[in-house]
Scaffold this motif. Structure first.
Motif, mmCIF file in Angstrom:
data_model
loop_
_atom_site.group_PDB
_atom_site.id
_atom_site.type_symbol
_atom_site.label_atom_id
_atom_site.label_comp_id
_atom_site.label_asym_id
_atom_site.label_seq_id
_atom_site.Cartn_x
_atom_site.Cartn_y
_atom_site.Cartn_z
ATOM 1 N N ALA A 205 48.581 28.529 66.467
ATOM 2 C CA ALA A 205 49.995 28.107 65.430
ATOM 3 C C ALA A 205 50.439 27.316 65.175
ATOM 4 C CB ALA A 205 50.753 29.904 65.638
ATOM 5 N N GLY A 206 50.338 26.405 65.684
ATOM 6 C CA GLY A 206 50.692 24.963 65.573
ATOM 7 C C GLY A 206 51.749 23.951 67.012
ATOM 8 N N LEU A 207 52.144 25.113 67.701
ATOM 9 C CA LEU A 207 52.843 24.452 68.753
ATOM 10 C C LEU A 207 52.015 23.063 69.419
ATOM 11 C CD1 LEU A 207 55.412 25.376 70.822
ATOM 12 C CD2 LEU A 207 53.344 26.136 72.405
ATOM 13 N N ASP A 208 52.639 22.244 69.335
ATOM 14 C CA ASP A 208 52.884 21.160 69.386
ATOM 15 C C ASP A 208 52.690 20.530 71.412
ATOM 16 O OD1 ASP A 208 52.276 19.539 66.806
ATOM 17 O OD2 ASP A 208 54.418 20.398 67.079
ATOM 18 N N GLY A 209 53.446 21.252 72.138
ATOM 19 C CA GLY A 209 53.623 20.638 73.178
ATOM 20 C C GLY A 209 54.590 22.242 74.734
ATOM 21 N N LEU A 210 54.416 21.614 75.799
ATOM 22 C CA LEU A 210 54.804 22.144 76.481
ATOM 23 C C LEU A 210 55.882 21.275 77.236
ATOM 24 C CD1 LEU A 210 54.314 25.411 77.044
ATOM 25 C CD2 LEU A 210 52.542 24.634 78.679
ATOM 26 N N GLU A 211 56.811 21.923 77.838
ATOM 27 C CA GLU A 211 57.821 20.885 78.597
ATOM 28 C C GLU A 211 57.058 21.761 80.127
ATOM 29 O OE1 GLU A 211 62.007 20.344 78.382
ATOM 30 O OE2 GLU A 211 62.096 22.826 78.795
ATOM 31 N N CYS A 212 56.552 21.486 80.785
ATOM 32 C CA CYS A 212 55.774 21.567 81.616
ATOM 33 C C CYS A 212 57.126 20.704 82.968
ATOM 34 C CB CYS A 212 55.017 20.044 81.794
ATOM 35 S SG CYS A 212 52.915 21.177 80.590
ATOM 36 N N PHE A 213 58.290 20.021 82.711
ATOM 37 C CA PHE A 213 58.841 19.544 83.836
ATOM 38 C C PHE A 213 59.889 20.042 83.361
ATOM 39 C CE2 PHE A 213 55.793 16.614 83.846
ATOM 40 C CZ PHE A 213 54.729 16.106 84.458
ATOM 41 N N HIS A 214 60.632 20.576 84.492
ATOM 42 C CA HIS A 214 62.440 20.793 84.215
ATOM 43 C C HIS A 214 63.288 21.106 85.269
ATOM 44 C CE1 HIS A 214 64.981 24.705 82.922
ATOM 45 N NE2 HIS A 214 65.013 23.779 81.928
ATOM 46 N N THR A 215 64.152 20.943 85.398
ATOM 47 C CA THR A 215 64.619 21.682 86.642
ATOM 48 C C THR A 215 64.121 22.891 87.388
ATOM 49 O OG1 THR A 215 66.554 20.820 85.656
ATOM 50 C CG2 THR A 215 67.106 21.828 87.829
ATOM 51 N N LYS A 216 64.251 24.039 86.590
ATOM 52 C CA LYS A 216 63.956 24.868 87.064
ATOM 53 C C LYS A 216 62.493 25.542 87.729
ATOM 54 C CE LYS A 216 68.317 27.910 86.309
ATOM 55 N NZ LYS A 216 69.044 27.635 85.745
ATOM 56 N N HIS A 217 61.329 24.280 86.995
ATOM 57 C CA HIS A 217 60.384 24.459 87.501
ATOM 58 C C HIS A 217 59.734 23.871 88.603
ATOM 59 C CE1 HIS A 217 58.599 24.488 83.228
ATOM 60 N NE2 HIS A 217 59.581 25.522 83.338
ATOM 61 N N HIS A 266 54.999 10.219 70.043
ATOM 62 C CA HIS A 266 55.344 9.127 69.229
ATOM 63 C C HIS A 266 53.849 8.901 68.207
ATOM 64 C CE1 HIS A 266 58.934 6.777 69.220
ATOM 65 N NE2 HIS A 266 58.850 7.290 70.773
ATOM 66 N N ALA A 267 52.476 9.047 69.142
ATOM 67 C CA ALA A 267 51.255 9.018 68.477
ATOM 68 C C ALA A 267 51.016 10.448 67.528
ATOM 69 C CB ALA A 267 50.187 8.614 69.148
ATOM 70 N N LYS A 269 53.536 12.278 66.150
ATOM 71 C CA LYS A 269 54.473 12.095 65.080
ATOM 72 C C LYS A 269 53.316 11.379 64.496
ATOM 73 C CE LYS A 269 58.243 11.893 62.528
ATOM 74 N NZ LYS A 269 58.293 12.327 61.734
ATOM 75 N N LYS A 270 53.176 9.928 64.607
ATOM 76 C CA LYS A 270 52.138 9.988 63.349
ATOM 77 C C LYS A 270 52.027 10.497 63.009
ATOM 78 C CE LYS A 270 52.803 5.488 64.656
ATOM 79 N NZ LYS A 270 52.965 3.989 65.210
ATOM 80 N N GLN A 271 50.898 11.303 63.689
ATOM 81 C CA GLN A 271 49.331 12.037 63.450
ATOM 82 C C GLN A 271 50.116 12.762 62.098
ATOM 83 O OE1 GLN A 271 47.025 13.083 66.137
ATOM 84 N NE2 GLN A 271 45.152 12.763 65.045
ATOM 85 N N ARG A 272 50.987 13.313 62.669
ATOM 86 C CA ARG A 272 51.320 15.026 61.954
ATOM 87 C C ARG A 272 51.530 14.348 60.628
ATOM 88 N NH1 ARG A 272 52.968 19.738 61.943
ATOM 89 N NH2 ARG A 272 51.321 20.118 63.681
ATOM 90 N N ALA A 273 52.874 13.273 60.673
ATOM 91 C CA ALA A 273 52.749 12.203 59.552
ATOM 92 C C ALA A 273 51.529 11.643 57.934
ATOM 93 C CB ALA A 273 54.140 11.354 59.213
ATOM 94 N N VAL A 274 50.961 11.128 59.084
ATOM 95 C CA VAL A 274 49.499 11.039 58.049
ATOM 96 C C VAL A 274 48.828 11.821 57.743
ATOM 97 C CG1 VAL A 274 47.551 9.957 58.327
ATOM 98 C CG2 VAL A 274 49.304 8.930 59.135
ATOM 99 N N GLY A 275 49.045 13.358 58.598
ATOM 100 C CA GLY A 275 47.964 14.654 58.233
ATOM 101 C C GLY A 275 48.808 14.944 56.845
ATOM 102 N N VAL A 276 50.883 14.951 57.052
ATOM 103 C CA VAL A 276 50.983 15.894 55.777
ATOM 104 C C VAL A 276 51.095 15.094 54.762
ATOM 105 C CG1 VAL A 276 53.632 16.174 54.734
ATOM 106 C CG2 VAL A 276 52.531 16.757 57.737
ATOM 107 N N ALA A 277 51.127 13.728 54.496
ATOM 108 C CA ALA A 277 50.774 12.698 53.612
ATOM 109 C C ALA A 277 49.602 12.860 52.343
ATOM 110 C CB ALA A 277 51.430 11.384 53.908
ATOM 111 N N ALA A 278 48.510 13.447 53.924
ATOM 112 C CA ALA A 278 46.723 12.840 52.598
ATOM 113 C C ALA A 278 46.993 14.760 52.344
ATOM 114 C CB ALA A 278 46.325 13.048 54.090
ATOM 115 N N LEU A 279 48.101 16.152 52.575
ATOM 116 C CA LEU A 279 47.801 17.148 52.080
ATOM 117 C C LEU A 279 47.958 17.377 50.412
ATOM 118 C CD1 LEU A 279 49.880 19.213 53.986
ATOM 119 C CD2 LEU A 279 47.612 19.193 54.612
ATOM 120 N N PRO A 280 47.290 17.617 49.539
ATOM 121 C CA PRO A 280 47.211 18.119 48.706
ATOM 122 C C PRO A 280 48.551 18.594 47.326
ATOM 123 C CG PRO A 280 45.600 19.531 49.469
ATOM 124 C CD PRO A 280 46.042 18.812 50.322
ATOM 125 N N ASN A 281 48.896 18.009 46.298
ATOM 126 C CA ASN A 281 50.079 18.434 45.939
ATOM 127 C C ASN A 281 50.120 20.204 45.823
ATOM 128 O OD1 ASN A 281 51.492 16.312 46.727
ATOM 129 N ND2 ASN A 281 50.712 15.672 44.799
#
Ligand code: AMP
Ligand code: ZN
Ligand code: FE
Ligand code: FE
Length: 281
Positions: A205-217, A266-267, A269-281
């Motif tokens: 569904a588009g989830l980008d990441g997983l918080e692997c490192f956390h105090t309670k992990h 960062h990479a 985020k940049k890729q997502r911005a490029v992808g969104v800009a390339a979407l047809p209106n």
């Protein structure tokens, strides 16, 4: 070089101001910080200024309370536009839900002959996104409980007398809300949610990441979620989930995320911005 990408301030249920968080982050030698208050971005402006002054990189964020197939999940949004109208509208809606829930919890306490007033909780919370920790602090302050933990054990934990379920957005809506605000969506502390079977669907569904490192992990949890991240091509994040002094010792800097993971964010985020800009209106 290390980052802490899961931090709370007094704009939700942390006890530190943005400036205190940044000062502590600096003391811990961190080079990047993200603010992830529950259901609000109000602290981000002050974090931006404080991080700039301390020469620390700042990533604006929020921790959205969500659910998927009846399981509560916390979805972290990173690099969100904190002025995005739809995001602000939705956050305002869920802040009202939180405020009404406080009134309901207080009513339940009153039924149990605990004479607490909602206004006392609101005064203590002094924020738009109050939660159970504020009720716990009010109970301690009024002498009804000796500690924050006792307040949760006796009254506030799930299925205890003053526990009130919270209306939440769906995790899919949270992901979409974060994306339309220009952010990346990350599932917070998966080991605390018993929702491993949902990761695959959320990734689709588009989830980008997983918080692997956390105090309670635990070490084994970290290993498990890094494997999931690899399997589903998800970014790896981490943070202390520091709430200031509300849970005893401040945790900021106790979970150190290697900076290479921030570079990957960062990479992406940049890729997502490029992808969104390339979407047809
Ligand atoms: P809420 O968003 O109002 O449901 O409150 C969630 C917050 O309460 C989180 O920051 C948790 O860390 C804290 N919390 C949840 N369960 C407990 C517990 N059993 N003892 C202490 N704090 C808790
Ligand atoms: Zn919290
Ligand atoms: Fe959380
Ligand atoms: Fe958190």
């Amino acid at each position: 070089m290390f980052a802490d990408l899961h931090l709370h301030t007094h704009f939700s249920d942390g006890t530190f101001s943005p400036e205190e968080v940044v000062a502590r982050g600096r003391q811990a030698g961190l080079v990047a910080l993200a603010l992830t208050d529950h259901d609000t971005v109000e602290g981000c402006a002050r974090m931006t200024a404080a991080c700039a002054a301390a020469q620390i990189e700042f990533i604006p964020g929020a921790e959205l309370t969500a659910e998927y197939e009846g399981i509560e999940l916390h979805i972290l949004g990173y690099f969100i536009d904190t002025k995005n109208p739809k995001l602000l509208r939705e956050l305002a809606r869920f802040q009202i839900v939180r405020q009404n829930r406080i009134r309901e919890m207080v009513a339940r306490l009153n039924e149990r002959n605990v004479p607490l007033q909602a206004d006392a909780v609101f005064a203590l919370a002094n924020c738009r996104a109050p939660g159970r920790p504020h009720v716990a602090r009010a109970l301690v302050q009024a002498g009804h409980c000796a500690t924050h933990d006792e307040a949760f054990e006796r009254f506030l934990k799930k299925d205890r007398p003053a526990w009130v379920p919270k209306a939440k957005m769906s995790a899919l809506e949270a992901i979409e809300l974060i994306h339309q605000a220009g952010g990346l969506a990350v599932m917070a502390h998966p080991a605390l949610n018993r929702a491993d079977h949902l990761i695959s669907n959320l990734a689709s569904a588009g989830l980008d990441g997983l918080e692997c490192f956390h105090t309670k992990h635990s070490a084994s949890a970290i290993k498990r979620y890094r494997a999931f991240a690899e399997q589903f091509h998800l970014l790896v994040t981490g943070g202390s989930d520091c709430h200031g002094l509300s849970k005893g010792k401040p945790l900021i800097g106790t979970v150190k995320l290697a900076y290479e993971h921030v570079e990957k964010l960062h990479a992406a985020k940049k890729q997502r911005a490029v992808g969104v800009a390339a979407l047809p209106n």
